[in-house]
Design a protein around this motif. Structure first.
Motif, PDB file in Angstrom:
ATOM      1  N   LEU A 160       5.112  -6.162  -0.867  1.00 34.08           N
ATOM      2  CA  LEU A 160       4.130  -7.179  -1.266  1.00 34.08           C
ATOM      3  C   LEU A 160       2.718  -6.724  -0.933  1.00 34.08           C
ATOM      4  O   LEU A 160       1.767  -7.015  -1.675  1.00 34.08           O
ATOM      5  N   GLU A 161       2.553  -6.017   0.185  1.00 35.02           N
ATOM      6  CA  GLU A 161       1.231  -5.506   0.530  1.00 35.02           C
ATOM      7  C   GLU A 161       0.760  -4.473  -0.490  1.00 35.02           C
ATOM      8  O   GLU A 161      -0.425  -4.444  -0.861  1.00 35.02           O
ATOM      9  N   ILE A 162       1.667  -3.625  -0.950  1.00 36.69           N
ATOM     10  CA  ILE A 162       1.293  -2.620  -1.964  1.00 36.69           C
ATOM     11  C   ILE A 162       0.953  -3.299  -3.288  1.00 36.69           C
ATOM     12  O   ILE A 162      -0.008  -2.919  -3.969  1.00 36.69           O
ATOM     13  N   MET A 163       1.721  -4.336  -3.658  1.00 36.42           N
ATOM     14  CA  MET A 163       1.451  -5.046  -4.914  1.00 36.42           C
ATOM     15  C   MET A 163       0.098  -5.742  -4.895  1.00 36.42           C
ATOM     16  O   MET A 163      -0.532  -5.927  -5.938  1.00 36.42           O
ATOM     17  N   ALA A 164      -0.371  -6.120  -3.697  1.00 30.15           N
ATOM     18  CA  ALA A 164      -1.653  -6.811  -3.597  1.00 30.15           C
ATOM     19  C   ALA A 164      -2.827  -5.888  -3.900  1.00 30.15           C
ATOM     20  O   ALA A 164      -3.878  -6.354  -4.340  1.00 30.15           O
ATOM     21  N   ARG A 165      -2.653  -4.575  -3.692  1.00 28.04           N
ATOM     22  CA  ARG A 165      -3.775  -3.649  -3.896  1.00 28.04           C
ATOM     23  C   ARG A 165      -3.540  -2.664  -5.045  1.00 28.04           C
ATOM     24  O   ARG A 165      -4.468  -1.957  -5.447  1.00 28.04           O
ATOM     25  N   GLU A 166      -2.337  -2.604  -5.597  1.00 28.77           N
ATOM     26  CA  GLU A 166      -2.039  -1.657  -6.674  1.00 28.77           C
ATOM     27  C   GLU A 166      -1.539  -2.404  -7.914  1.00 28.77           C
ATOM     28  O   GLU A 166      -0.986  -3.503  -7.809  1.00 28.77           O
ATOM     29  N   ASP A 167      -1.754  -1.776  -9.077  1.00 27.74           N
ATOM     30  CA  ASP A 167      -1.257  -2.320 -10.342  1.00 27.74           C
ATOM     31  C   ASP A 167       0.132  -1.738 -10.599  1.00 27.74           C
ATOM     32  O   ASP A 167       0.262  -0.537 -10.895  1.00 27.74           O
ATOM     33  N   ILE A 168       1.156  -2.543 -10.477  1.00 24.34           N
ATOM     34  CA  ILE A 168       2.540  -2.090 -10.573  1.00 24.34           C
ATOM     35  C   ILE A 168       3.126  -2.500 -11.918  1.00 24.34           C
ATOM     36  O   ILE A 168       2.966  -3.644 -12.362  1.00 24.34           O
ATOM     37  N   ASP A 169       3.833  -1.556 -12.564  1.00 23.32           N
ATOM     38  CA  ASP A 169       4.486  -1.836 -13.844  1.00 23.32           C
ATOM     39  C   ASP A 169       5.981  -2.094 -13.701  1.00 23.32           C
ATOM     40  O   ASP A 169       6.582  -2.756 -14.551  1.00 23.32           O
ATOM     41  N   LEU A 170       6.611  -1.554 -12.660  1.00 24.45           N
ATOM     42  CA  LEU A 170       8.064  -1.694 -12.483  1.00 24.45           C
ATOM     43  C   LEU A 170       8.390  -1.597 -11.000  1.00 24.45           C
ATOM     44  O   LEU A 170       7.766  -0.831 -10.262  1.00 24.45           O
ATOM     45  N   ILE A 171       9.388  -2.403 -10.571  1.00 22.78           N
ATOM     46  CA  ILE A 171       9.843  -2.370  -9.175  1.00 22.78           C
ATOM     47  C   ILE A 171      11.323  -1.983  -9.158  1.00 22.78           C
ATOM     48  O   ILE A 171      12.142  -2.569  -9.883  1.00 22.78           O
ATOM     49  N   ILE A 172      11.656  -0.974  -8.333  1.00 18.10           N
ATOM     50  CA  ILE A 172      13.055  -0.589  -8.082  1.00 18.10           C
ATOM     51  C   ILE A 172      13.324  -0.903  -6.612  1.00 18.10           C
ATOM     52  O   ILE A 172      12.728  -0.296  -5.716  1.00 18.10           O
ATOM     53  N   THR A 173      14.216  -1.848  -6.344  1.00 14.05           N
ATOM     54  CA  THR A 173      14.405  -2.311  -4.966  1.00 14.05           C
ATOM     55  C   THR A 173      15.874  -2.314  -4.579  1.00 14.05           C
ATOM     56  O   THR A 173      16.761  -2.558  -5.412  1.00 14.05           O
TER      57      THR A 173
END
Length: 715
Positions: A160-173
């Protein structure tokens, strides 16, 4: 001694039953369903329909209805897309080859296409969330080799911290993690960023966990150890689907303008530039919404709507689909087709477009919709808000001449069988056709007249004695001889100044038009008569002009009681044509002022603008079309509102060539060019051809009473 065994009937029947038989239609259908790779929801619906067919007798009517339904579902392009590439130079070349002129239109289309496809070239970013460092490193290594930008996190909170500062197109979790597991991360992403797809990866892969993840919004589900080839394929499919949705979102183009200006052909050129299939659906006269959305299967003879039918015929789910003549849609007791288009043209809704016959959501977000209309004022406001209008204005004489030489003439010579003959049209001949036999913003009548000439020449060739006589060159005199007397006259240039008659410019559905406002005065009691099939706005403009003249009668040199013993009649010719709009206020003022002062107004001076009760001239629309209409009528001077200065300065040189455009801000500035003798405006017009008369003899500023020295507060 040999004996032939006699086969009993029961034994022969048994032998036929054991022989291999051909597959039944339902077996073939079941095989097609397995190979179709349908979406999950569609697969469930088709499987359920097939189970019903297996329990239904083929002689029953419902059997054929269900069978045809499955055939339709299997024939739709659920996952079939054409590979379209966008090359800006190629698109520019295609548009220039197919159309001459329309520079602003083509520029706007190229900007639209560039914005649509630029996102496909951007480097896509992937966020990998896994508590195992080795698993993160392996997936990051593989995906970086595929050209993706990767970010890594060890648990959901860090993600969530990375998503707050980066533009993400896809998440693999991963599914099982400390602090925040994959399901919690998925639920948070669905709440805050539902446009980001999520792929679940876990070493405890079970059917129930996979179903639970998919139900909660996961785009895909993979088990550990991860098959790297399967990972590459899954990531590519998910990101391509998201990319198509992003390219599908955005404004829907609506080409608006007079008939014959190339709206439909530009749509075909766009499809060719994008290398997509082109589909055209004409909506003119459409009154039944079932034509677009289809009929329910409970009706006899039910069929899917035009949208689904055309997509089935095209075989791909990303064509260029043109909704032609969208402003001609009707509305009656059978429904409102325009309301169906609200769903079709809304990028937020058309991802789940549901046809009544299909009863399954079909994704239309990959379709590029283009609409055409002559007059967008008739469209419902919610529908108009979903589209971005691009105006197609009329062609200048120079553009028509070039189009006739490069496109129309070669095509018509070939259709008339004259391509092998040395037939040549001079520029004077084509100009004669344009000016004397057509009066339009588009090109359709021009093509008809050229086609008429070519057919007459073909007949002359056949009637000749040898049959091989060369037609030779077609000049202006030949055009007059073949087409007969001219059909249109330059009425403004050839008319003499008249008292009470003024020339105005208006905008119509077919482009700019020239009108003459005629006025008459007769004994009466001060009644204002208005005729000519006028709308309410136009009637109010006439009332405003009359009140302005009465309030400023002394300044204009008019008797103060002119309205007490006289009736005034304002007439707009062509009474069968409805007219409305505020832009004729200036023309009504000029005609009434000419009538009341007895001074003849120049007919080669055309004007447009809305006049207020204080004499100010407000801006109007359609400046380019109106100026072109004035040129076609032979007008020498055009009076436009000063507030339209920027639009006038943006006009091309071909549009204003041959006319003097003067900008006026109030009624006083109309007088000098309106009543000046022809030829006197050259000295006052700037060299640029666009200017405003600065010397005005009439002061229409609000007058104040003289100040009384004994009482300074008076006045």
């Amino acid at each position: 001694m040999f004996f032939k065994k006699r086969i009993e009937p029961a034994e022969e029947t048994s032998r036929h039953q054991t022989a291999p038989s051909s597959p039944s239609p339902l077996d073939l259908l079941r095989g097609r369903i397995r190979e179709a790779h349908l979406p999950h929801l569609v697969m469930e619906a088709v499987t359920g329909e097939l189970e019903k067919l297996e329990k239904t007798e083929p002689a029953v009517a419902e059997y054929s209805v269900g069978f045809n339904y499955i055939e339709l579902v299997l024939s739709l392009p659920w996952n079939v897309s054409s590979q379209c590439t966008f090359d800006l130079e190629r698109a520019q070349r295609v548009l220039d080859t197919r159309h001459y002129g329309l520079a602003q239109v083509k520029q706007r289309i190229l900007e639209f296409l560039a914005a649509k496809t630029l996102c496909s070239k951007a480097r896509q970013s992937i966020l990998i969330v896994d508590d195992e460092e080795i698993a993160r490193a392996n997936m990051e290594h593989v995906l970086k080799k595929e050209g993706y930008a990767c970010h890594c996190a060890s648990h959901g909170a860090e993600a969530l911290e990375i998503m707050a500062r980066e533009d993400i197109d896809l998440i693999i979790t991963d599914l099982k993690m400390e602090r925040m597991d994959g399901i919690e991360l998925l639920q948070h992403v669905n709440r805050t960023s539902p446009e980001i797809p999520v792929i679940m990866v876990t070493g405890f892969a079970t059917v129930s966990s996979a179903v639970d993840a998919l139900k909660k919004g996961a785009a895909h589900y993979l088990g550990k150890p991860v098959n790297l080839d399967e990972l590459r394929k899954t990531v590519k499919e998910v990101l391509e689907k998201k990319l198509f949705v992003q390219m599908g979102k955005g404004p829907i183009l609506c080409f608006t303008g007079p008939p014959g200006t190339g709206k439909t052909s530009v749509g075909k050129a766009i499809a060719e530039a994008l290398q997509r299939q082109f589909i055209r659906i004409s909506l003119a006269g459409l009154r039944d919404e079932a034509e677009l959305r289809g009929h329910r299967r409970t009706y006899v003879g039910a069929l899917p709507g035009r949208v689904i039918t055309e997509l089935k015929r095209a075989g791909v789910n990303n064509p260029v689909l043109m909704l032609d003549e969208i402003d001609k849609i009707g509305q009656d007791f059978r429904g409102d087709p325009a309301s169906v288009l609200l769903e079709v043209l809304d990028p937020e809704q058309n991802t789940h477009f549901t046809d009544h016959y299909l009863e399954l959501p079909f994704d239309l977000s990959r379709v590029m919709f283009i609409a055409t209309a002559n007059d967008v004022s008739t469209l419902p406001r919610p529908l108009l808000d979903r589209m971005e209008c691009i105006e197609f204005s009329g062609y200048t004489e120079k553009e028509k001449l070039h189009i006739a030489q490069q496109f129309i003439l070669p095509r018509q010579l070939k259709l008339a069988g004259l391509s092998k003959f040395s037939v040549a049209f001079t520029s004077e001949a084509l100009s004669r056709v344009i000016n004397d036999y057509t009066r339009e913003s588009g090109l359709r009548n021009l093509e008809r007249q050229i086609s008429d000439i070519c057919r007459k020449i073909a007949m002359m060739c056949l009637k000749s004695t040898s049959g091989q006589e060369e037609p030779g060159q077609v000049d202006a005199a030949t055009v007059s001889r073949l087409l007969g007397p001219r059909k249109f006259y330059r009425e403004a240039a050839e008319a003499v100044p008249q008292v009470g008659v003024a020339t105005g410019m208006v905008w119509a559905e077919t482009g700019g038009e020239i009108i003459s406002v005629e006025t008459a005065r007769m004994p009466g009691s001060g009644t204002l008569l208005l005729t000519g099939s006028l709308g309410e706005v136009l009637r109010e403009s006439a009332q405003t002009v009359l009140s302005f003249l009465r309030s400023k009668s002394e300044a204009f040199g008019i008797a103060a009681d002119f309205y007490q013993h006289s009736d005034l009649h304002v007439h707009f010719p062509s009474g069968a044509i409805p007219k409305d709009g505020p832009s004729a206020g200036v023309t009504i003022f000029a005609a009434l002022l000419s009538l009341l002062t007895g001074r003849p107004a120049r007919r080669d001076v055309a004007m447009t603008g809305e006049m207020t009760l204080t004499g100010r001239i407000l801006p109007v629309n359609g400046i380019r079309e109106k100026v072109l209409a004035a040129k076609r009528a032979g007008v020498r001077v055009v009076l436009l509102p000063l507030a339209n200065r920027e639009e006038v300065e943006a006009l091309e040189g071909d549009v204003v060539a041959g006319v003097r455009v003067l900008l006026v801000a109030n009624a006083a500035e109309l007088l000098e060019p309106l009543f000046a003798p022809p030829g006197s405006e050259e000295e006052k017009t700037p060299a640029s051809g666009v200017g405003m008369f600065q010397t005005v003899s009439l002061d229409l500023a609000p007058q104040r009473n003289p100040v009384d020295p004994e009482n300074p507060d008076r006045g």
